[in-house]
Design an enzyme around this catalytic site. Structure first.
Site, mmCIF file in Angstrom:
data_model
loop_
_atom_site.group_PDB
_atom_site.id
_atom_site.type_symbol
_atom_site.label_atom_id
_atom_site.label_comp_id
_atom_site.label_asym_id
_atom_site.label_seq_id
_atom_site.Cartn_x
_atom_site.Cartn_y
_atom_site.Cartn_z
ATOM 1 N N LYS A 148 100.546 33.554 63.438
ATOM 2 C CA LYS A 148 99.680 32.589 64.107
ATOM 3 C C LYS A 148 98.290 32.648 63.482
ATOM 4 O O LYS A 148 97.960 33.690 62.921
ATOM 5 C CB LYS A 148 99.644 32.854 65.603
ATOM 6 N N LYS A 182 108.271 40.758 73.336
ATOM 7 C CA LYS A 182 108.077 41.764 74.384
ATOM 8 C C LYS A 182 109.352 41.917 75.206
ATOM 9 O O LYS A 182 110.028 40.941 75.524
ATOM 10 C CB LYS A 182 106.915 41.353 75.304
ATOM 11 N N GLU A 216 92.417 39.748 79.543
ATOM 12 C CA GLU A 216 91.969 40.792 78.619
ATOM 13 C C GLU A 216 90.621 41.311 79.087
ATOM 14 O O GLU A 216 89.835 40.567 79.685
ATOM 15 C CB GLU A 216 91.826 40.216 77.214
ATOM 16 N N ASP A 235 94.006 29.407 71.279
ATOM 17 C CA ASP A 235 94.350 30.769 70.882
ATOM 18 C C ASP A 235 95.460 31.367 71.748
ATOM 19 O O ASP A 235 96.232 32.194 71.278
ATOM 20 C CB ASP A 235 93.077 31.639 70.989
ATOM 21 N N HIS A 240 101.205 31.397 73.433
ATOM 22 C CA HIS A 240 101.778 32.464 74.260
ATOM 23 C C HIS A 240 102.114 32.013 75.690
ATOM 24 O O HIS A 240 103.239 32.201 76.156
ATOM 25 C CB HIS A 240 100.811 33.649 74.337
ATOM 26 N N LYS A 332 89.018 36.344 78.431
ATOM 27 C CA LYS A 332 88.502 37.597 77.886
ATOM 28 C C LYS A 332 87.443 38.161 78.820
ATOM 29 O O LYS A 332 86.876 37.443 79.635
ATOM 30 C CB LYS A 332 87.906 37.342 76.506
#
Ligand code: NAP
Length: 486
Positions: A148, A182, A216, A235, A240, A332
Site C-alpha cells: 500500500k 491478521k 492508534e 490511509d 483496512h 491517531k
C-alpha cells in the site's frame, strides 16, 4: 494442541527495497520466524535488492541486526539464524536504471516458485514490472507483491492496475492489505461460516448496528508531510476498515476460494451508499501537554485540512443490511491502541421479565484484532443469589492465547502469513484489482464532497476518544460508541 506447519517447496523470493524500513521491521524478521517454524526449506533463496552497494555479507549483517531487533528472544537461536542467513543473497539494482538486472537474472531459478516483493515507493512499481519483463526474469508463473498505498484515488489506482497488467496477469498480482493477514480477521470468516449459531442472525432483522474501530496512540510525527497528502480516509478507511466491513457484510461465498471470496467482497463495496455530509466527522489532534505537538506542526503544514481522525456512518444498500448502520472510526493520538469490530444485536422482541429488574443490555459480539486477539460475546444471565430474577450481562470471553494454549501465543504476524500465502499461490487474502478500484470509486466522492464544501477537521485532544461531534454521530441515533481502551 500441536502446532501444524506445512512446509512449502523451495522458492526464490526477491525483495526490492530490502534495505528499507518495511523489509527490516516486518518482511525479513517475518521470513526468519517462518524459517524457525520449519516452514521454509533449505534450497530456498531470499534475494535482497536495492540501490545500496552492499555485498551479500553486508546484507546478511543487516538482516542479523534486524532479527536481533525485531524477533523475540525465544526464537533467536544461533544455529537457526545461521541457517536462515545462508539462504540470503543480495544484488544492487536500480528500479529506474539498467545495472544489476543480469546479475539478478543469474540468481533467480526459473524452475522454482518465484516471487518479487515490491517494498518500494509506488512510483517504482511500473519500472520494476517493466524491467523484470524486459530482462526475462519474470516467468508466466512468477508472482509480484505490491504494498500500500495502491493509488490515491480511482484514476491513479486504475493507472497502476493498467501498468501492472501490461506485464502480469491478475493471478500473478498480490496486493497486500496486512489487516487481512491478521488471525482474528480470518477467524471472522470461520466464526460466520463454520458455525450454525451466528449466520441465521447475521442480518438487519437481528443486528442493530456494527462498530469498527481502529485507534492508534501514535501521531504522524516523522512521516507527517507524507501523511498530510493522504489523511485517515485514504490511509485507513479506503483499505483496512473497508476490508473489515466487507468480511462482516458479505454473503457466504460458495467456497473458500480466492475469487469466490473476493467476488462477495466486491458486491459489498458496490452496495455501499454515498455518505451524507452529516454522517462524516473529521478531526485533527491537538497537543495536550508540552511534550506533544499539534497535528499541523507534525504535518509541517499550518493550514492543513487533512484529517488524523475520521468517523463515518455507512450503509450497505442490500436486502441483508437494510436499516443496519455501520459506524466506522479510526484516528491517531487516541486514548488507547486498539482495533475491534463490535456487532450489537437487537433486544428480544418481548420481555417476560420486569423492566426494572431486567436491566436490559443488548448482546454484543466483539472481535478484537489488537491487542490480545480474541472474541467476546456478551450475554444476559441471572444475577446469582436469592431474591428475584435480576439479570446481568456477562462476557463469554475467548482470548485465543488462553483458548489455544501455546499455539495461541504464537500467532504468526500478518506479514508472515501473507508472504507464505504468496509462495503457496493463494490469493484469498489479497485484494483484487477491481476491489481496489471499487473502493476508490466509493471513497473519491466522499473526499471530493468535503473538499468542495471547504470542511475543516474538528480539533480533538491528544489522548481523547476523538472530536465531540463523533459522539453526536451515534447519540442522534440513540446509540453510543464503545469506549476506546486496551
Ligand atoms: P523506505 O524505508 O524508504 O525504503 C525504500 C526502499 O526502496 C529502500 O530499500 C531503498 O533502498 C529502495 N529504493 C529506493 N529507490 C530505489 C530504486 N530506484 N531502485 C531500487 N530500490 C530503490 O520505505 P518503506 O517504509 O520500507 O516502504 C516501502 C513500501 O512499503 C512503500 O510503498 C510504503 O508505502 C509501503 N509500506 C510501508 C510500511 C512501513 O511500515 N514502512 C507500511 C505499509 C506500507 P536504496 O536507497 O538502497 O535503493
Amino acid at each position: 494442541m500441536v502446532s501444524r506447519v506445512i512446509p512449502v517447496e523451495p522458492f526464490d523470493l526477491v525483495i526490492f527495497g530490502a534495505t528499507g524500513d518495511l523489509a527490516n521491521r516486518k518482511i525479513l524478521p517475518g521470513l526468519y520466524r517462518r524459517f524457525f517454524a520449519g516452514q521454509i526449506p533449505e534450497g530456498s533463496r531470499i534475494i535482497g535488492a536495492a540501490r545500496s552497494e552492499l555485498d551479500p555479507e553486508g546484507f546478511r549483517a543487516q538482516v542479523r541486526a534486524a532479527i536481533a531487533e525485531h524477533v523475540g528472544a525465544a526464537k533467536r537461536d544461533a544455529d537457526q539464524i545461521a541457517g536462515f542467513l545462508a539462504l540470503l543473497d543480495y544484488v544492487a539494482v536500480d528500479a529506474q536504471g539498467e545495472g544489476g538486472w543480469e546479475a539478478l537474472k543469474a540468481l533467480v531459478r526459473p524452475d522454482r516458485v518465484n516471487a518479487f516483493y515490491f517494498s518500494v515507493a509506488p512510483a517504482l512499481f511500473g519500472p520494476l514490472a517493466e524491467r523484470l519483463h524486459a530482462h526475462g526474469i519474470a516467468t508466466p508463473a512468477a508472482r509480484i507483491v505490491v504494498e500500500k498505498p495502491f493509488g490515491r484515488d480511482l484514476a491513479t489506482a486504475r493507472a497502476l492496475n493498467a501498468t501492472l497488467a501490461a506485464h502480469f496477469d491478475e493471478h500473478q498480482i498480490y496486493r497486500i492489505d496486512h489487516y487481512l493477514g491478521k488471525e482474528t480477521v480470518q477467524n471472522l470468516m470461520a466464526v460466520r461460516f463454520a458455525n450454525i449459531l451466528f449466520e441465521p442472525l447475521w442480518n438487519a432483522q437481528y443486528i442493530d448496528h456494527v462498530q469498527i474501530t481502529v485507534a492508534e496512540t501514535v501521531g504522524v510525527g516523522g512521516r507527517g508531510s507524507y501523511y498530510d497528502k493522504s489523511g485517515a480516509m485514504r490511509d485507513m478507511v479506503q483499505n483496512h476498515l473497508m476490508q473489515l466491513l466487507c468480511l462482516i457484510a458479505m454473503e457466504p461465498p460458495y467456497h473458500f476460494d480466492p475469487d469466490a471470496v473476493r467476488d462477495e467482497k466486491l458486491k459489498v463495496i458496490r452496495a455501499l451508499q454515498p455518505v451524507r455530509p452529516e454522517d462524516i466527522v473529521r478531526g485533527q489532534y491537538i497537543a495536550r501537554g508540552t511534550a506533544e505537538t499539534d497535528y499541523v506542526r507534525d504535518a509541517e503544514n499550518p493550514a492543513s485540512k487533512t484529517e488524523s481522525y475520521i468517523a463515518l456512518r455507512v450503509h450497505v444498500a442490500n436486502w441483508r443490511w437494510q436499516g443496519t448502520p455501520f459506524y466506522l472510526r479510526t484516528g491517531k493520538r487516541l486514548r488507547a491502541r486498539t482495533s475491534e469490530i463490535a456487532i450489537t444485536f437487537k433486544q428480544p422482541p418481548h420481555s417476560i421479565f420486569d423492566d426494572e429488574e431486567a436491566n436490559w443490555r443488548e448482546n454484543v459480539l466483539v472481535i478484537r484484532l489488537q491487542p490480545n486477539e480474541g472474541m467476546n460475546l456478551k450475554v444476559m444471565i441471572k444475577e446469582p443469589g436469592p431474591g428475584g430474577m435480576r439479570l446481568v450481562q456477562v462476557p463469554l470471553d475467548m482470548s485465543f492465547a488462553e483458548a489455544l494454549g501455546e499455539e495461541g501465543t504464537d500467532i504468526p504476524d500478518a506479514y508472515e502469513r501473507l508472504i507464505m500465502d504468496v509462495i503457496r499461490g493463494n490469493q484469498t487474502l489479497f485484494m483484487r484489482g477491481d476491489e481496489v478500484e471499487a473502493a476508490w470509486a466509493w471513497t473519491d466522492p466522499v473526499i471530493a464532497g468535503w473538499e468542495a464544501r471547504g470542511d475543516k477537521p474538528k480539533p480533538y485532544d491528544s489522548g481523547s476518544s476523538g472530536p465531540d461531534d463523533a459522539l453526536m454521530l451515534m447519540h442522534r441515533d440513540g446509540r453510543r460508541w464503545r469506549e476506546i481502551r486496551e
